[in-house]
Each structure stands twice: as C-alpha cells, then as structure tokens.
Design an enzyme around this catalytic site. Structure first.
Site, PDB file in Angstrom:
ATOM      1  N   PRO A   1       8.783  -4.059  -0.844  1.00 46.38           N
ATOM      2  CA  PRO A   1      10.029  -3.804  -0.115  1.00 46.38           C
ATOM      3  C   PRO A   1       9.903  -4.119   1.383  1.00 46.38           C
ATOM      4  O   PRO A   1       8.857  -3.864   1.977  1.00 46.38           O
ATOM      5  CB  PRO A   1      10.252  -2.300  -0.299  1.00 46.38           C
ATOM      6  CG  PRO A   1       9.425  -1.911  -1.471  1.00 46.38           C
ATOM      7  CD  PRO A   1       8.311  -2.899  -1.601  1.00 46.38           C
TER       8      PRO A   1
ATOM      9  N   ASP B   1      -1.839  -2.102   9.752  1.00 45.04           N
ATOM     10  CA  ASP B   1      -2.082  -2.092   8.305  1.00 45.04           C
ATOM     11  C   ASP B   1      -2.641  -3.411   7.777  1.00 45.04           C
ATOM     12  O   ASP B   1      -2.939  -3.517   6.587  1.00 45.04           O
ATOM     13  CB  ASP B   1      -0.760  -1.868   7.543  1.00 45.04           C
ATOM     14  CG  ASP B   1      -0.151  -0.532   7.837  1.00 45.04           C
ATOM     15  OD1 ASP B   1      -0.889   0.390   8.223  1.00 45.04           O
ATOM     16  OD2 ASP B   1       1.078  -0.422   7.660  1.00 45.04           O
TER      17      ASP B   1
ATOM     18  N   GLY C   1       4.564  -4.526   3.568  1.00 49.64           N
ATOM     19  CA  GLY C   1       4.893  -5.859   3.043  1.00 49.64           C
ATOM     20  C   GLY C   1       4.626  -6.959   4.061  1.00 49.64           C
ATOM     21  O   GLY C   1       4.021  -7.989   3.740  1.00 49.64           O
TER      22      GLY C   1
ATOM     23  N   ALA D   1       0.992  -7.464   4.368  1.00 49.61           N
ATOM     24  CA  ALA D   1       0.441  -8.223   3.247  1.00 49.61           C
ATOM     25  C   ALA D   1       0.713  -9.722   3.437  1.00 49.61           C
ATOM     26  O   ALA D   1      -0.147 -10.555   3.133  1.00 49.61           O
ATOM     27  CB  ALA D   1       1.035  -7.731   1.930  1.00 49.61           C
TER      28      ALA D   1
ATOM     29  N   GLY E   1       7.900   0.742   4.445  1.00 51.38           N
ATOM     30  CA  GLY E   1       6.758   1.642   4.631  1.00 51.38           C
ATOM     31  C   GLY E   1       5.612   1.338   3.688  1.00 51.38           C
ATOM     32  O   GLY E   1       4.692   2.132   3.531  1.00 51.38           O
ATOM     33  N   MET E   2       5.648   0.147   3.051  1.00 52.35           N
ATOM     34  CA  MET E   2       4.575  -0.211   2.112  1.00 52.35           C
ATOM     35  C   MET E   2       3.729  -1.387   2.584  1.00 52.35           C
ATOM     36  O   MET E   2       2.933  -1.936   1.818  1.00 52.35           O
ATOM     37  CB  MET E   2       5.161  -0.518   0.732  1.00 52.35           C
ATOM     38  CG  MET E   2       5.771   0.717   0.090  1.00 52.35           C
ATOM     39  SD  MET E   2       6.156   0.438  -1.630  1.00 52.35           S
ATOM     40  CE  MET E   2       4.512   0.231  -2.337  1.00 52.35           C
TER      41      MET E   2
ATOM     42  N   LYS F   1       0.835  -1.226   0.000  1.00 48.59           N
ATOM     43  CA  LYS F   1       0.000   0.000   0.000  1.00 48.59           C
ATOM     44  C   LYS F   1       0.855   1.254   0.000  1.00 48.59           C
ATOM     45  O   LYS F   1       2.042   1.232   0.374  1.00 48.59           O
ATOM     46  CB  LYS F   1      -0.929   0.017   1.211  1.00 48.59           C
ATOM     47  CG  LYS F   1      -0.242  -0.149   2.584  1.00 48.59           C
ATOM     48  CD  LYS F   1       0.303   1.127   3.182  1.00 48.59           C
ATOM     49  CE  LYS F   1       1.129   0.866   4.432  1.00 48.59           C
ATOM     50  NZ  LYS F   1       1.891   2.007   4.939  1.00 48.59           N
TER      51      LYS F   1
HETATM   52  O1  C5P Z   1       0.820  -2.033  14.020  1.00 47.19           O
HETATM   53  P1  C5P Z   1       2.236  -2.045  13.553  1.00 47.19           P
HETATM   54  O2  C5P Z   1       2.989  -3.207  14.102  1.00 47.19           O
HETATM   55  O3  C5P Z   1       2.379  -1.901  12.089  1.00 47.19           O
HETATM   56  O4  C5P Z   1       2.888  -0.748  14.170  1.00 47.19           O
HETATM   57  C1  C5P Z   1       4.272  -0.628  14.339  1.00 47.19           C
HETATM   58  C2  C5P Z   1       4.569   0.488  15.323  1.00 47.19           C
HETATM   59  O5  C5P Z   1       4.244   1.755  14.750  1.00 47.19           O
HETATM   60  C3  C5P Z   1       3.782   0.434  16.615  1.00 47.19           C
HETATM   61  O6  C5P Z   1       4.399  -0.386  17.562  1.00 47.19           O
HETATM   62  C4  C5P Z   1       3.822   1.909  17.046  1.00 47.19           C
HETATM   63  O7  C5P Z   1       5.059   2.226  17.633  1.00 47.19           O
HETATM   64  C5  C5P Z   1       3.762   2.650  15.726  1.00 47.19           C
HETATM   65  N1  C5P Z   1       2.380   3.036  15.372  1.00 47.19           N
HETATM   66  C6  C5P Z   1       1.771   4.060  16.084  1.00 47.19           C
HETATM   67  N2  C5P Z   1       0.497   4.438  15.769  1.00 47.19           N
HETATM   68  C7  C5P Z   1      -0.175   3.829  14.758  1.00 47.19           C
HETATM   69  C8  C5P Z   1       0.430   2.804  14.003  1.00 47.19           C
HETATM   70  C9  C5P Z   1       1.715   2.424  14.341  1.00 47.19           C
HETATM   71  O8  C5P Z   1       2.373   4.635  16.995  1.00 47.19           O
HETATM   72  N3  C5P Z   1      -1.424   4.210  14.503  1.00 47.19           N
END
Ligand code: C5P
Length: 311
Positions: free
Chosen positions: A103, A145, A110, A113, A107-108, A17
């Site tokens: 990648p 995500d 992956g 997904a 930041g996409m 994404k």
């Molecule tokens: O949910 P995910 O594992 O992708 O998030 C990674 C990190 O990004 C979280 O541990 C948090 O530190 C940060 N994050 C956040 N607020 C969000 C999404 C992610 O602070 N809404």
C-alpha cells in the site's frame, strides 16, 4: 539478467514490513526520533525491473492504484538509482518499471521497498563493485526503513530505525491487513506524537528515556507463537495516528471482534495489521472485514529481503 527485445532487464524484488513493536524516544539532533522497533518483512512485494537508459525515469503498475505517485526526481526509487550512480561513478541512467503491491503511504514501507529493490537492480545492471555494506549505507541515506527492506527477515532497528541487528524468528506469522482509501504522512504522525507529549508532561515521558524492545517480543518471535506475539504487539504511533484518523479505531475493533488475536497500526498507518492464529482464521477474518466493505489483503512473515529474480 534477461533480455527483452535486445535490451538487458534486471528484475529485483523487495518486501514491505510490519513493525510488530515500535517505541519512539526523544527527538535527535537531526530531527529524527530515536526508535526501538522490531521489524518483520511480509509477503507483499515490490517488483522492480531496470533497463538501461540515458536518463532516470520510472513508471508504475500493479495491484495498487499508483496514479498519484511522483515519477520525477522526488521519487524514492529515482533517488536510489541516482545515489548509486553517483557512488559508483556511473554516467548513464536507468528506466525503472515498478509493480506495486505494498500500500502507498500506508505505513508498510512500500516506497522504501522500491528504493531497496532499485539499488539491487541497478547494482546488477551497471555491474558496480559496491559491497553489500556500501549498498546498505546508501539505503540508510534514502530513508529510515530502506536498510530493513534490503535485509528483510526479522530485525531490531534502533537509531532512526536504520541500525539493524537480526533477530531470531521461527515459523510464519499470518496477517490480515486492511487498506485505507487515504494515505497518512509519516512526519505528520510523528508531529502529532510530539504535540501530545508536549501537552502531557515530561513525567510520563522523560526526555532522556532510551527506548528498547521488550524482551517478550523477542521471545514470541523466537517461539513463532502468534498468541504470545499478540499479547505484546505495540506501536507508539498508533495513538497519534488514531487522533488524526479516528475512523481507524472502528477498524481495529471490528478485526478484534472477528477473530483477530490482536490488531495494530502498521508503522505510521493507516494500514491496520491483524495477527491471526492460522490460515483458517485469516480467511474468516478476511471474509468478515470484506463484508464491511474494507479492502483486505493477506500476508505472511517473515520473508526474505531484497533479491534478484531470474525471470
Ligand atoms: O526516513 P523516512 O523518510 O521514512 O522518514 C519520514 C519522516 O518520518 C521523517 O522526515 C521524520 O519526520 C519522521 N521520522 C522520525 N523519526 C524516525 C523515522 C522517521 O521522526 N526515526
């Protein structure tokens, strides 16, 4: 389901994404930030093939170097499979073969997904009776995500980014993406944003501020107009990411000098996404960026979310 040497194989595919708009609000009680984002699923897909096994294991292949990825219990695909097995009361395991095209730490989404495709593949392989809403609820426990990779298309995400409402979108947008030779930690980029906000006054960013998606973003997506969308691309994580990786500023500049309508950091980076007017401009930009020794891939969006593939 297909059979390879007598063993059933289920193949599922899920997209990466781009956040075409991302506003970060206050830190919530669970430590996550309150978000308002517009997601677009793009045509870089993770391919997951699931076969029956007594335990849980994963191996990687594909166009992306995956040698540094964890293959144990911390891997998000393994977590996804285990979470579904628990929920469904399934006692066996699964072997996952994941072909990576999104990648890594770019930041996409992956990893998200991988998790979304794994949920769908294991659901079909094990014949669980989980509903789509139940799979989405498991997806939300795995990462902010993951639900979006499951649903795909174009959507607005609020809360952690996991509360989705579909958005109307017309046509296909063309993207040119530069891949960095380093990854960035998502928590690290959020922490840098918090540090910046702590230093620079609540008057710029009041703690109670509730982020929302700019109406012009929705209009541009509905119109399918890349020029309109280019004017309103926005990512609050871009400034802190550039602070941590200043070299990305040059990449953004290079793209905008070579025909991109606009460039934006994808999610928490370091992938940079350039929006272009059409396929010809995409090719020209790809050539110009490649000449500067950047690794470049092209993608279009929106595309569908996680789905099963009949090989
Ligand atoms: O949910 P995910 O594992 O992708 O998030 C990674 C990190 O990004 C979280 O541990 C948090 O530190 C940060 N994050 C956040 N607020 C969000 C999404 C992610 O602070 N809404």
């Amino acid at each position: 389901m297909t059979m390879t040497a007598g063993a059933p194989v289920v193949h599922a595919r899920a997209p990466g994404k781009i956040n075409v708009f991302l506003k970060v609000g206050a830190v919530m009680e669970d430590g996550y930030h309150d978000l308002a984002t517009a997601y677009q699923a793009v045509s870089l897909f993770e391919e997951v093939r699931a076969t029956p096994a007594t335990d849980f294991s994963v191996e990687f292949s594909g166009s992306i170097d995956s040698s540094g990825l964890a293959t144990g219990g911390t891997n998000l695909a393994i977590k996804a499979a285990r979470a579904l097995a628990r929920k469904a009361g399934f006692r066996g395991g699964v072997h996952l073969e994941i072909e990576k095209n999104v990648p890594i730490a770019g930041g996409m989404g992956g990893g998200s997904a991988d998790a979304a495709a794994t949920l769908l593949a294991c659901d079909a392989l094990w014949g669980t009776t989980a509903t789509k809403d139940e799979l989405l609820a498991i997806a939300a426990t795995l990462g902010a995500d993951v639900p979006f990779s499951f649903t795909g298309g174009t959507a607005i995400g609020t809360g952690r980014g996991d509360q989705l409402s579909p958005a109307l979108a017309k046509g296909k947008f063309q993207w040119v993406l530069t891949l960095a030779d380093f990854g960035m930690s998502t928590p690290g980029v959020y922490q840098e944003l918090d540090r910046h906000r702590d230093r620079h006054a609540q008057d710029i960013f009041p703690a109670q501020h509730q982020p929302s998606v700019d109406a012009n973003v929705l209009q541009a997506l509905r119109a399918g107009d890349p020029h309109m969308l280019a004017d309103v691309l926005h990512n609050d994580l871009q400034a802190p990411a550039l602070h941590l990786a200043p070299g990305l500023g040059k990449v953004l500049q290079l793209g905008e000098e070579n025909g991109a309508l606009a460039g934006i950091l994808s999610g928490s980076g370091p992938t940079v996404a350039f929006l272009v007017a059409d396929a010809d401009s995409a090719l020209e930009l790809q050539v110009a960026l490649s000449a500067s020794r950047l690794r470049v891939v092209r993608a279009t969006g929106p595309v569908h979310g996680a789905r099963l593939i009949n090989d």
